[in-house]
Design an enzyme around this catalytic site. Structure first.
Site, mmCIF file in Angstrom:
data_model
loop_
_atom_site.group_PDB
_atom_site.id
_atom_site.type_symbol
_atom_site.label_atom_id
_atom_site.label_comp_id
_atom_site.label_asym_id
_atom_site.label_seq_id
_atom_site.Cartn_x
_atom_site.Cartn_y
_atom_site.Cartn_z
ATOM 1 N N HIS A 263 0.861 -1.198 0.000
ATOM 2 C CA HIS A 263 0.000 0.000 0.000
ATOM 3 C C HIS A 263 0.895 1.246 0.000
ATOM 4 C CE1 HIS A 263 -3.414 2.506 0.601
ATOM 5 N NE2 HIS A 263 -3.694 2.267 1.865
ATOM 6 N N HIS A 302 -2.797 -2.412 -9.582
ATOM 7 C CA HIS A 302 -3.760 -1.752 -8.685
ATOM 8 C C HIS A 302 -5.029 -2.595 -8.659
ATOM 9 C CE1 HIS A 302 -6.234 1.387 -6.877
ATOM 10 N NE2 HIS A 302 -5.095 1.979 -6.560
ATOM 11 N N ASP A 358 2.447 5.240 -6.830
ATOM 12 C CA ASP A 358 3.728 5.112 -6.107
ATOM 13 C C ASP A 358 4.935 4.963 -7.014
ATOM 14 O OD1 ASP A 358 1.720 3.406 -3.869
ATOM 15 O OD2 ASP A 358 2.893 5.180 -3.315
HETATM 16 C C1 SDX Z 1 -1.623 2.137 -3.358
HETATM 17 O O1 SDX Z 1 -6.334 0.741 -3.140
HETATM 18 C C2 SDX Z 1 -5.866 1.893 -3.394
HETATM 19 O O2 SDX Z 1 -6.555 2.768 -3.873
HETATM 20 C C3 SDX Z 1 -4.410 2.110 -3.005
HETATM 21 C C4 SDX Z 1 -3.782 3.420 -3.426
HETATM 22 C C5 SDX Z 1 -4.380 4.589 -2.699
HETATM 23 O O3 SDX Z 1 -4.333 5.709 -3.232
HETATM 24 O O4 SDX Z 1 -4.797 4.391 -1.540
HETATM 25 O O5 SDX Z 1 -3.960 3.623 -4.833
HETATM 26 C C6 SDX Z 1 -2.287 3.443 -3.117
HETATM 27 O O6 SDX Z 1 -1.532 1.349 -2.459
HETATM 28 C C7 SDX Z 1 -1.134 1.829 -4.745
HETATM 29 C C8 SDX Z 1 -0.567 0.368 -4.864
HETATM 30 C C9 SDX Z 1 0.879 0.403 -4.362
HETATM 31 N N1 SDX Z 1 1.408 -1.014 -4.283
HETATM 32 C C10 SDX Z 1 2.330 -1.439 -5.149
HETATM 33 O O7 SDX Z 1 2.765 -0.790 -6.098
HETATM 34 C C11 SDX Z 1 2.846 -2.846 -4.828
HETATM 35 C C12 SDX Z 1 2.911 -3.670 -6.116
HETATM 36 N N2 SDX Z 1 1.534 -3.921 -6.573
HETATM 37 C C13 SDX Z 1 0.906 -5.109 -6.152
HETATM 38 O O8 SDX Z 1 1.357 -5.779 -5.048
HETATM 39 C C14 SDX Z 1 -0.562 -5.234 -6.501
HETATM 40 O O9 SDX Z 1 -0.716 -4.800 -7.791
HETATM 41 C C15 SDX Z 1 -1.559 -4.527 -5.612
HETATM 42 C C16 SDX Z 1 -1.357 -4.866 -4.187
HETATM 43 C C17 SDX Z 1 -1.470 -3.044 -5.787
HETATM 44 C C18 SDX Z 1 -2.947 -4.982 -6.053
HETATM 45 O O10 SDX Z 1 -3.036 -6.305 -5.718
HETATM 46 P P1 SDX Z 1 -4.303 -7.176 -6.168
HETATM 47 O O11 SDX Z 1 -5.400 -6.344 -6.708
HETATM 48 O O12 SDX Z 1 -4.616 -8.102 -5.039
HETATM 49 O O13 SDX Z 1 -3.759 -7.932 -7.386
HETATM 50 P P2 SDX Z 1 -3.136 -9.366 -7.292
HETATM 51 O O14 SDX Z 1 -2.040 -9.335 -6.257
HETATM 52 O O15 SDX Z 1 -4.247 -10.340 -7.145
HETATM 53 O O16 SDX Z 1 -2.454 -9.521 -8.710
HETATM 54 C C19 SDX Z 1 -3.188 -10.000 -9.808
HETATM 55 C C20 SDX Z 1 -2.119 -10.656 -10.674
HETATM 56 C C21 SDX Z 1 -1.281 -11.692 -9.944
HETATM 57 O O17 SDX Z 1 -0.754 -12.553 -10.939
HETATM 58 P P3 SDX Z 1 -1.315 -14.077 -10.987
HETATM 59 O O18 SDX Z 1 -1.204 -14.623 -9.575
HETATM 60 O O19 SDX Z 1 -2.745 -13.952 -11.451
HETATM 61 O O20 SDX Z 1 -0.412 -14.772 -11.969
HETATM 62 O O21 SDX Z 1 -1.168 -9.659 -11.103
HETATM 63 C C22 SDX Z 1 0.112 -9.970 -10.524
HETATM 64 C C23 SDX Z 1 -0.117 -10.942 -9.391
HETATM 65 O O22 SDX Z 1 1.018 -11.754 -9.201
HETATM 66 N N3 SDX Z 1 0.637 -8.711 -10.036
HETATM 67 C C24 SDX Z 1 1.894 -8.338 -10.165
HETATM 68 C C25 SDX Z 1 1.948 -7.057 -9.613
HETATM 69 N N4 SDX Z 1 0.743 -6.709 -9.149
HETATM 70 C C26 SDX Z 1 -0.063 -7.746 -9.397
HETATM 71 N N5 SDX Z 1 2.960 -8.959 -10.709
HETATM 72 C C27 SDX Z 1 4.108 -8.265 -10.676
HETATM 73 N N6 SDX Z 1 4.242 -7.019 -10.170
HETATM 74 C C28 SDX Z 1 3.197 -6.390 -9.620
HETATM 75 N N7 SDX Z 1 3.325 -5.187 -9.120
#
Ligand code: SDX
Length: 423
Positions: A263, A302, A358
């Protein structure tokens, strides 16, 4: 999407026709009408709406973000953080008199009790500023016991002003403690964001000279981070507030949720990732690591945005303005190379992974001289307005009660106790 869905219990043959509400929501009560024992299983609330809110609208497919109906692009361009905080909390933009009163109220509440300073000085010398901030926000609840009177509008308004006014002070104090510098008290003749910069950076000079480009860039970043509907930290705020805890305890819980690397901690994790990659020619190897599931591309992806995060687009433009003043960030080339590869690679396209808020923000903070441990603190300061707007909305919503989800029990069935000797 139609206007109703019909849910049928195939065993009993009973059906219920359920109205589809705004944003495709259906009331879970319809399930209980069909069968009181029915529950929706939705870990991480991927498809669950926890509330009705009029604060922020996000359309993840089209990359739209609006605060109280105003597009984020217009607010970023024409407003200020303090004005946006007023908008989030009151629902309307202030007129001149309202804004001046709001600005004045905030400016006279920036100080904290001296004991808060002493409290901060008890942390370990290398305490992370977010750990200090989370703890100190919670500690504020002990200085303002009247904050428990959450249904008194004037008491609520007072805590809102206190928290918005004091977050920059606590944040700057946490930094000054971390680097062993004396705390700098607020200079209330400065605007909100310039005052924060003064508390962060002033040394021996009588008054801090603010760089207008950096102050404007930071204020714009504060606008972009002010709210984002039901994100993890705002949900934490709402859940703690639903038990009628005071707003300081709820905000501390929200800040704790924001601290996580998935996050608000992602901006710090992006810099660590870029430094680990080290050079543009090592980007392909890192992308392969990500595709093998060995690393995560921090700052990408996201839960809601399945398109470019509109905030990331604005931040990327702001980065150019900041780098023109302070010099570019050498990590920028690696970030741009990562983005270029990721936006053209099927792995990311299939998963609809785009840069989020981010991805570029940390590079601006770093170029502006903030230590990376402060990046999530820089997210928490502005998000306080969003957390508080949702706090007020929750308390004013007659449909809201204490948050208490159900579960899917998958543990052992009944069994008898066996004495230690017999085990
Ligand atoms: C913020 O919610 C909000 O609004 C948050 C925010 C706000 O203003 O409050 O916007 C701020 O928190 C932005 C997000 C910052 N976090 C990151 O940048 C960390 C990296 N991103 C991820 O960990 C992920 O994308 C999340 C946590 C942001 C979202 O996670 P989800 O929706 O649970 O997605 P997921 O983990 O289920 O991923 C879906 C697929 C998966 O692949 P498969 O298992 O289907 O093969 O996408 C992949 C994940 O492995 N994936 C990624 C990835 N994000 C998702 N693979 C590589 N790198 C990534 N960053």
């Amino acid at each position: 999407m139609g206007e109703t869905v019909t849910i049928t219990d195939d065993q009993s043959g009973r059906s219920v026709k359920v109205p589809i509400g705004p944003d495709g929501t259906i009331p879970s009560a319809a399930l209980r009408e069909l069968d009181p024992g029915l529950r929706v299983y939705d870990p991480a609330f991927v498809s669950t709406a926890s509330c009705a809110s009029s604060i922020t609208y996000v359309d993840g497919d089209r990359g739209i973000l609006r605060y109280r109906g105003y597009p984020i692009e217009q607010l970023a361009e024409q407003s200020s953080y303090l004005e946006v905080a007023y908008l989030l909390l009151h629902g309307e933009l202030p007129d001149k008199g309202q804004f001046e009163a709001w600005r004045h109220e905030i400016s006279i509440h920036t100080y904290v009790h001296e004991n808060v300073k002493h409290f901060m000085q008890q942390f370990h010398y290398d305490a992370h500023p977010m750990g200090i901030l989370v703890s100190t926000v919670a500690a504020l609840s002990t200085f303002y016991p009247d904050a428990k009177r959450i249904f008194d509008r004037d008491v609520r308004a007072k805590q809102i002003v206190r928290l918005i006014a004091k977050m920059p002070t606590l944040a700057a104090f946490a930094h000054r403690f971390s680097v062993g510098m004396p705390f700098v008290y607020p200079d209330n003749s400065l605007d909100y964001t310039s005052n924060f910069l003064s508390m962060m950076w002033r040394v021996a000079e009588p008054r801090f000279e603010v760089d207008p480009v950096l102050a404007r860039a930071l204020d714009l970043l504060f606008i972009l981070h002010a709210d984002h509907e039901q994100n993890c930290s705002t949900t934490a705020m709402r859940i703690v507030a639903s038990s009628h805890a005071d707003p300081y305890s709820a905000a501390a819980a929200a800040a704790a949720a924001l601290y996580g690397p998935l996050h608000g901690g992602a901006n710090e994790a992006v810099i660590q990732m870029l430094e680990r990659i080290g050079s543009v020619d090592r980007v392909p190897a890192f992308i392969d690591e990500v595709k093998r599931g060995e690393s995560r591309l921090m700052g990408f992806g996201h839960r809601v945005y399945k398109n470019y995060d509109p905030r990331a687009r604005i931040i990327k433009r702001t980065a150019d303005e900041v780098f023109a003043v302070v010099g570019s960030n050498p990590l920028l080339d690696i970030a741009l190379a990562l983005e270029e590869v990721a936006l053209s690679d099927d792995y990311f396209i299939e998963r609809r992974l785009y840069p989020n808020v981010d991805f570029y923000s940390g590079m601006i903070y770093q170029a502006a001289g903030f230590p990376r441990e402060m990046f999530t603190v820089l997210f928490a300061i502005p998000r306080t307005a969003g957390w508080l707007a949702h706090w007020v909305e929750l308390l004013s919503d007659p449909s809201q009660r204490i948050a208490r989800p159900r579960q899917q029990y998958v543990g052992p069935s009944e069994r008898d106790y066996v004495g230690l000797e017999a085990r």
